[in-house]
Design an enzyme around this catalytic site. Structure first.
Site, PDB file in Angstrom:
ATOM      1  CG  HIS A  39      -7.097   3.388  -8.186  1.00  0.00           C
ATOM      2  ND1 HIS A  39      -6.681   3.784  -8.944  1.00  0.00           N
ATOM      3  CD2 HIS A  39      -8.680   2.740  -8.938  1.00  0.00           C
ATOM      4  CE1 HIS A  39      -7.120   4.458 -10.147  1.00  0.00           C
ATOM      5  NE2 HIS A  39      -8.112   4.051  -9.906  1.00  0.00           N
ATOM      6  CD  GLU A  78      -1.931  -5.730   2.206  1.00  0.00           C
ATOM      7  OE1 GLU A  78      -1.196  -5.397   2.614  1.00  0.00           O
ATOM      8  OE2 GLU A  78      -2.328  -5.285   1.284  1.00  0.00           O
ATOM      9  CG  HIS A  97      -3.050   4.814  -7.565  1.00  0.00           C
ATOM     10  ND1 HIS A  97      -1.833   4.830  -8.867  1.00  0.00           N
ATOM     11  CD2 HIS A  97      -3.409   4.114  -6.967  1.00  0.00           C
ATOM     12  CE1 HIS A  97      -1.813   3.239  -8.694  1.00  0.00           C
ATOM     13  NE2 HIS A  97      -2.522   3.223  -8.313  1.00  0.00           N
ATOM     14  CB  THR A 151       0.037  -5.890  -7.174  1.00  0.00           C
ATOM     15  OG1 THR A 151       0.824  -4.315  -6.975  1.00  0.00           O
ATOM     16  CG2 THR A 151       1.037  -6.849  -6.648  1.00  0.00           C
ATOM     17  CG  ASN A 189      -0.879   1.843  -1.992  1.00  0.00           C
ATOM     18  OD1 ASN A 189      -0.789   3.443  -2.339  1.00  0.00           O
ATOM     19  ND2 ASN A 189      -0.435   1.047  -2.091  1.00  0.00           N
ATOM     20  CD  GLU A 228       1.930  -2.588  -1.145  1.00  0.00           C
ATOM     21  OE1 GLU A 228       1.613  -2.267  -1.975  1.00  0.00           O
ATOM     22  OE2 GLU A 228       0.982  -1.537  -0.522  1.00  0.00           O
ATOM     23  CG  HIS A 259       4.628  -1.000  -4.665  1.00  0.00           C
ATOM     24  ND1 HIS A 259       3.930  -1.696  -5.496  1.00  0.00           N
ATOM     25  CD2 HIS A 259       5.808  -1.659  -4.781  1.00  0.00           C
ATOM     26  CE1 HIS A 259       4.681  -2.912  -6.330  1.00  0.00           C
ATOM     27  NE2 HIS A 259       5.817  -2.184  -5.362  1.00  0.00           N
ATOM     28  NE  ARG A 283       4.696  -0.966 -10.346  1.00  0.00           N
ATOM     29  CZ  ARG A 283       4.328  -2.119  -9.442  1.00  0.00           C
ATOM     30  NH1 ARG A 283       3.141  -2.378  -9.270  1.00  0.00           N
ATOM     31  NH2 ARG A 283       4.322  -3.283 -11.056  1.00  0.00           N
ATOM     32  NE  ARG A 305       4.887   0.866 -12.872  1.00  0.00           N
ATOM     33  CZ  ARG A 305       3.689   0.280 -13.231  1.00  0.00           C
ATOM     34  NH1 ARG A 305       2.762   0.055 -12.700  1.00  0.00           N
ATOM     35  NH2 ARG A 305       3.843  -1.187 -13.624  1.00  0.00           N
ATOM     36  CG  HIS A 330      -5.339  -5.537  -5.436  1.00  0.00           C
ATOM     37  ND1 HIS A 330      -5.783  -5.564  -6.706  1.00  0.00           N
ATOM     38  CD2 HIS A 330      -3.608  -4.602  -5.913  1.00  0.00           C
ATOM     39  CE1 HIS A 330      -5.116  -4.378  -7.218  1.00  0.00           C
ATOM     40  NE2 HIS A 330      -4.010  -4.058  -7.056  1.00  0.00           N
ATOM     41  N   GLY A 331      -8.251  -3.012  -4.985  1.00  0.00           N
ATOM     42  CA  GLY A 331      -9.458  -3.149  -5.163  1.00  0.00           C
ATOM     43  C   GLY A 331     -10.419  -2.814  -4.406  1.00  0.00           C
TER      44      GLY A 331
HETATM   45  N1  PXP Z   1      -2.481  -3.914  -0.899  1.00  0.00           N
HETATM   46  C1  PXP Z   1      -0.933  -4.437  -1.882  1.00  0.00           C
HETATM   47  C2  PXP Z   1       0.162  -5.266  -1.370  1.00  0.00           C
HETATM   48  C3  PXP Z   1      -0.925  -3.877  -2.898  1.00  0.00           C
HETATM   49  O1  PXP Z   1       0.224  -4.355  -3.855  1.00  0.00           O
HETATM   50  C4  PXP Z   1      -1.763  -3.135  -3.320  1.00  0.00           C
HETATM   51  C5  PXP Z   1      -2.125  -1.882  -4.625  1.00  0.00           C
HETATM   52  O2  PXP Z   1      -0.600  -1.361  -4.478  1.00  0.00           O
HETATM   53  C6  PXP Z   1      -3.083  -2.284  -2.071  1.00  0.00           C
HETATM   54  C7  PXP Z   1      -3.007  -2.778  -1.237  1.00  0.00           C
HETATM   55  C8  PXP Z   1      -4.515  -1.247  -3.096  1.00  0.00           C
HETATM   56  O3  PXP Z   1      -4.682  -2.129  -4.138  1.00  0.00           O
HETATM   57  P1  PXP Z   1      -5.529  -0.489  -4.378  1.00  0.00           P
HETATM   58  O4  PXP Z   1      -4.774   0.177  -5.123  1.00  0.00           O
HETATM   59  O5  PXP Z   1      -6.441  -1.528  -5.572  1.00  0.00           O
HETATM   60  O6  PXP Z   1      -6.862  -0.323  -2.769  1.00  0.00           O
END
Ligand code: PXP
Length: 260
Positions: free
Chosen positions: A221, A155, A15, A105, A12, A74, A48, A50, A54, A198-199
């Protein structure tokens, strides 16, 4: 027991765009980051778009679509995003909840409450040949609803588990991981492809990759944060290595993340 299939990494690049937008110019370019991630072995790119734009901008999405790799777009389930997705025609769309005030998210989609609203998005995107996934909480109810609206992929939101580990809430972390494990197993019974994200960091990606039903992780991230110190290619390579280790595969990389 399910034989483990190959697990893919979607990087992703949101960032990288966050950093670019902080200065208001063109650098760093999220498309260049995507190219580097792919060169380092990533299987696809996730971004993503948005509502408030942003980080990723419309033009970024078009340029990412032109890369020779699957793009996972996304998006919130809105008419505007649906129009854009149908024009761009990415390989995949992941429907996510979106709140303007959130930093990221925060939770999974309300698939149960939003069943009737989400159904046409899943069918329109699927009819256009786009693989649709729903970003959901790892719960049996959310999975049953995803099945009902004919989502081919889900997911699983790993945020609660990762956050519990970060804050040393050991009991909660164990419970969250058990939910993820059960949900991943349930996807197989329902015939839904299972992704997660995520995370995640190197350690949690290694642990979650051990769940054999999960065939894709989407990570952003942490990879970008780590890239500040070791570079994006090394960060992606180490992530692939962590995932391979979790999967019980022989890692294609040496201990320091370089290709052996
Ligand atoms: N999957 C989805 C659906 C997300 O919305 C995000 C955050 O944009 C991620 C994965 C990736 O999360 P992270 O940036 O915390 O790795």
């Amino acid at each position: 027991m399910t034989p483990a299939r190959k697990i893919r990494l979607g990087v992703n690049v949101d960032h990288v765009a966050t950093l670019r937008n902080a200065r208001g110019g063109l650098l760093p370019d999220p498309v260049r980051a995507a190219q580097m991630a792919l060169a380092a072995g990533a299987d696809g790119i996730t971004a993503h778009l948005r509502e408030d734009r942003r980080h990723i901008q419309d033009e970024d999405m078009k340029r990412l679509r032109d890369l020779p790799a699957p793009l996972n777009f996304e998006m919130a389930a809105t008419e505007q995003m649906l129009d854009i997705a149908l024009k761009i025609r990415p390989h995949a769309c992941c429907l996510v909840p979106e709140k303007r005030t959130e930093r990221t998210t925060e939770g999974g989609l309300d698939v149960i409450g939003g069943l009737d609203r989400l159904k046409p998005f899943v069918s329109e995107l699927s009819n256009a040949g786009i693989r649709v996934s729903l970003f959901i909480e790892p719960s049996p109810e959310a999975l049953a609803a995803a099945k009902e609206i004919k989502a081919p992929v889900v997911e699983l939101h790993t945020g609660a588990w990762c956050h519990a580990l970060e804050t040393d809430e050991t009991v909660k972390a164990a419970a969250e991981f058990a939910r993820l494990r059960a949900a991943a197993a349930e996807t197989e019974r329902l015939g839904i492809e299972c992704h997660a994200g995520h995370g995640l960091d190197f350690d949690t990606a290694r642990q979650i990759a051990a769940l054999p039903q999960i065939v894709e992780l989407n990570i952003g991230h942490f990879l970008v944060a780590e890239a500040v110190f070791i570079g994006l290619e090394a960060s992606v390579r180490r992530m692939i290595q962590a995932m391979s280790l979790g999967r019980g595969e022989t890692s294609p990389l040496s201990d320091d993340g370089e290709r052996a």
